[in-house]
Design a protein around this motif. Structure first.
Motif, PDB file in Angstrom:
ATOM      1  N   GLY A   8       5.472   7.106   1.911  1.00 39.33           N
ATOM      2  CA  GLY A   8       4.253   6.364   2.192  1.00 39.33           C
ATOM      3  C   GLY A   8       3.072   6.885   1.401  1.00 39.33           C
ATOM      4  O   GLY A   8       1.995   6.309   1.437  1.00 39.33           O
ATOM      5  N   ALA A  11       1.952   4.439  -1.277  1.00 38.23           N
ATOM      6  CA  ALA A  11       1.197   3.320  -0.708  1.00 38.23           C
ATOM      7  C   ALA A  11      -0.198   3.781  -0.334  1.00 38.23           C
ATOM      8  O   ALA A  11      -1.182   3.062  -0.525  1.00 38.23           O
ATOM      9  CB  ALA A  11       1.919   2.754   0.504  1.00 38.23           C
ATOM     10  N   SER A  12      -0.293   4.986   0.188  1.00 37.09           N
ATOM     11  CA  SER A  12      -1.594   5.505   0.585  1.00 37.09           C
ATOM     12  C   SER A  12      -2.498   5.682  -0.639  1.00 37.09           C
ATOM     13  O   SER A  12      -3.688   5.355  -0.588  1.00 37.09           O
ATOM     14  CB  SER A  12      -1.428   6.849   1.294  1.00 37.09           C
ATOM     15  N   ARG A  34       0.278  -7.608  -0.110  1.00 34.99           N
ATOM     16  CA  ARG A  34       0.976  -6.659   0.770  1.00 34.99           C
ATOM     17  C   ARG A  34       0.137  -6.342   2.009  1.00 34.99           C
ATOM     18  O   ARG A  34       0.661  -6.185   3.104  1.00 34.99           O
ATOM     19  CB  ARG A  34       1.302  -5.383   0.000  1.00 34.99           C
ATOM     20  N   LEU A  35      -1.168  -6.249   1.787  1.00 37.73           N
ATOM     21  CA  LEU A  35      -2.074  -5.978   2.918  1.00 37.73           C
ATOM     22  C   LEU A  35      -1.940  -7.039   4.000  1.00 37.73           C
ATOM     23  O   LEU A  35      -1.949  -6.746   5.197  1.00 37.73           O
ATOM     24  CB  LEU A  35      -3.525  -6.019   2.437  1.00 37.73           C
ATOM     25  N   VAL A  37       0.460  -8.662   5.010  1.00 36.60           N
ATOM     26  CA  VAL A  37       1.651  -8.631   5.871  1.00 36.60           C
ATOM     27  C   VAL A  37       1.917  -7.251   6.465  1.00 36.60           C
ATOM     28  O   VAL A  37       2.894  -7.076   7.196  1.00 36.60           O
ATOM     29  CB  VAL A  37       2.921  -9.111   5.113  1.00 36.60           C
ATOM     30  N   SER A  38       1.094  -6.271   6.141  1.00 36.12           N
ATOM     31  CA  SER A  38       1.368  -4.933   6.654  1.00 36.12           C
ATOM     32  C   SER A  38       0.178  -4.339   7.401  1.00 36.12           C
ATOM     33  O   SER A  38      -0.820  -3.948   6.802  1.00 36.12           O
ATOM     34  CB  SER A  38       1.767  -3.992   5.507  1.00 36.12           C
ATOM     35  N   GLY A  39       0.321  -4.284   8.694  1.00 41.36           N
ATOM     36  CA  GLY A  39      -0.714  -3.670   9.521  1.00 41.36           C
ATOM     37  C   GLY A  39      -0.882  -2.196   9.196  1.00 41.36           C
ATOM     38  O   GLY A  39      -1.993  -1.666   9.216  1.00 41.36           O
ATOM     39  N   ALA A  40       0.237  -1.519   8.872  1.00 42.14           N
ATOM     40  CA  ALA A  40       0.178  -0.090   8.558  1.00 42.14           C
ATOM     41  C   ALA A  40      -0.653   0.138   7.296  1.00 42.14           C
ATOM     42  O   ALA A  40      -1.450   1.075   7.215  1.00 42.14           O
ATOM     43  CB  ALA A  40       1.588   0.462   8.370  1.00 42.14           C
ATOM     44  N   LEU A  41      -0.468  -0.757   6.328  1.00 42.96           N
ATOM     45  CA  LEU A  41      -1.220  -0.625   5.081  1.00 42.96           C
ATOM     46  C   LEU A  41      -2.703  -0.900   5.323  1.00 42.96           C
ATOM     47  O   LEU A  41      -3.579  -0.212   4.784  1.00 42.96           O
ATOM     48  CB  LEU A  41      -0.657  -1.602   4.041  1.00 42.96           C
ATOM     49  N   ARG A  42      -2.983  -1.886   6.182  1.00 40.50           N
ATOM     50  CA  ARG A  42      -4.397  -2.182   6.499  1.00 40.50           C
ATOM     51  C   ARG A  42      -5.038  -0.990   7.200  1.00 40.50           C
ATOM     52  O   ARG A  42      -6.178  -0.641   6.938  1.00 40.50           O
ATOM     53  CB  ARG A  42      -4.489  -3.434   7.390  1.00 40.50           C
ATOM     54  N   GLU A  44      -4.138   2.122   6.852  1.00 45.83           N
ATOM     55  CA  GLU A  44      -4.316   3.185   5.856  1.00 45.83           C
ATOM     56  C   GLU A  44      -5.561   2.906   5.008  1.00 45.83           C
ATOM     57  O   GLU A  44      -6.352   3.802   4.721  1.00 45.83           O
ATOM     58  CB  GLU A  44      -3.058   3.277   4.977  1.00 45.83           C
TER      59      GLU A  44
END
Lengths: 245, 180
Positions: A8, A11-12, A34-35, A37-42, A44
């Motif tokens: 990760g 991505a970070s 990608r943002l 669809v990805s809560g984790a990325l948002r 971060e």
């Protein structure tokens, strides 16, 4: 540093680059996809944005020029003036009034004389220094619930409007302001704040008198003393077209 | 002074079309956001223009604010900064002499914001201090001045790819430090 410390991390780092606005347009668009669809990325990204924003604490606030505030207001709220357009008011406030309770007031006072869509006489013609009675103009304004009823007549000398408040009053600490909404004008023009007296004479400059033939009058709810901006700021309480009487 | 809660409340009101709340937000935050635009753009006319865009965006997007998980000032500063950088990149000739407006004098945020900002600033400041000075300077240049990789490479007089590698490694180290 060939091995990344934990998954990760890539991505970070990308999130940080995005936060710093270091990506090119293509990379940016790809990252945003990608943002989405990805809560984790948002999450971060938000972490990075919050971390970096602390650096902005060093940025000295600078007061922008005073003219910028009205410029932004105009840009954003300019559109709202269309709310005041003739068809909007006649079809909205007045039409609503007809459907609702104030049928009698509006129907009796406005409809029989209404010649909307026909050529209007415009400014009363002067003959021998007196205004011809036949060219009299006026409007009757009533709120939807009929609580506020105001009759406006062009004074015999053509230089003022006589305003008679048959019923209704401003809310405590508020004022009623009369507006002229002419087809040729972008914004409503204030004709003045209605005084406490039931009957009042509001002066009418010749330039405004010339617009009466195809205009609508409206009354809005404003702060005491009238709109601070020169444009209506409160709700339209009543409106009606100016018609020959 | 205006607190974070006040600003959050104003944004909530703006989302419902409250014009007065919008003007209050403008009065409370425009100086800071203008400072951010000026810092990135180093040009008053451009900064004024971008500040208008920023507040138009705020008016339009206030309803989506809660979805992004940011504190209200972070959101506003991010909008201002990104808009200013977009403008800067759209300008024909890239400006390299950006350091003319780099005064790091003390700002004047509200007390609550100042307290949060101070502790956060201390945290990221401490983490940046663990990096080599030039690399920390590159991160600050990217954030505060909105410098691109090309501009950073020019300023630090290294090839573009070297700058990319530097910065990415710096960001990884920064993240490790911030996660501790």
């Amino acid at each position: 540093m060939t091995q990344l410390p934990f998954p990760g991390d890539d991505a970070s780092t990308e999130a940080a680059e995005y936060a710093l606005h270091l990506m090119g347009p293509g990379e940016r668009a790809e990252f945003e996809a990608r943002l989405a669809v990805s809560g984790a990325l948002r999450a971060e990204l938000a972490r990075w944005q919050e971390a970096f924003v602390a650096l902005a604490a060093d940025i000295v606030p600078v007061a922008p020029p005073a003219a910028l505030r009205p410029a932004i207001e105009g840009r954003i709220f300019g559109k709202e003036r269309r709310r005041w357009s003739l068809p909007g008011l006649v079809g909205g406030t007045l039409g609503g009034g007809l459907v609702a309770g104030a049928v009698l007031v509006v129907a009796v006072l406005v409809l029989p004389q209404s010649r909307l869509g026909m050529p209007e006489p415009g400014v009363p013609e002067r003959s021998g220094g007196t205004v011809r009675e036949a060219a009299g103009l006026g409007a009757d304004l009533a709120s939807e619930d009929g609580a506020l009823r105001v009759a406006v007549r062009l004074a015999a000398d053509g230089e003022a409007l006589t305003v008679t408040r048959a019923s209704g009053a401003p809310a405590p600490g508020r004022a009623l302001e009369l507006w002229l909404i002419a087809e040729t004008e972008e914004a409503p023009i204030s004709l003045g704040v209605l005084p406490d007296a039931r009957t009042a004479r509001l002066g009418l400059p010749p330039a405004l008198a010339a617009m009466l033939g195809t205009a609508v009058l409206a009354i809005s709810d404003e702060p005491e003393g009238g709109s601070p901006t020169g444009a209506p700021t409160g709700a339209v309480l009543a409106a009606g077209p100016i018609t020959p009487l | 002074m205006t607190t974070t809660t006040d600003i959050e409340f104003m944004i909530g009101r703006i989302a419902t079309g409250d014009r007065q709340a919008f003007l209050s937000l403008y009065d409370a935050t425009s100086a800071k956001l203008f400072g951010v635009c000026l810092r990135v753009l180093d040009d008053r006319a451009d900064a004024e223009d971008v500040l208008q865009e920023v507040f138009v965006k705020v008016w339009r997007n206030a309803g989506h604010y809660t979805a992004n998980g940011l504190s209200p000032m972070t959101w506003l500063i991010t909008v201002a900064r990104n808009s200013a950088i977009d403008r800067k990149r759209a300008r024909k000739a890239p400006a390299y002499d950006i350091d003319t407006v780099s005064g790091l004098a003390d700002g004047a945020p509200g007390p609550e914001m100042a307290a949060i900002a101070a502790s956060e600033a201390a945290r990221i400041g401490a983490c940046l201090a663990e990096l080599e000075a030039a690399r920390a300077g590159a991160v600050r240049g990217a954030y505060l001045d909105g410098m691109s990789y090309a501009e950073l490479a020019h300023r630090h007089d290294v090839p573009l790819n070297t700058m990319r590698t530097w910065l990415r490694r710096s960001l990884q180290k920064l993240r490790e430090c911030l996660s501790r």
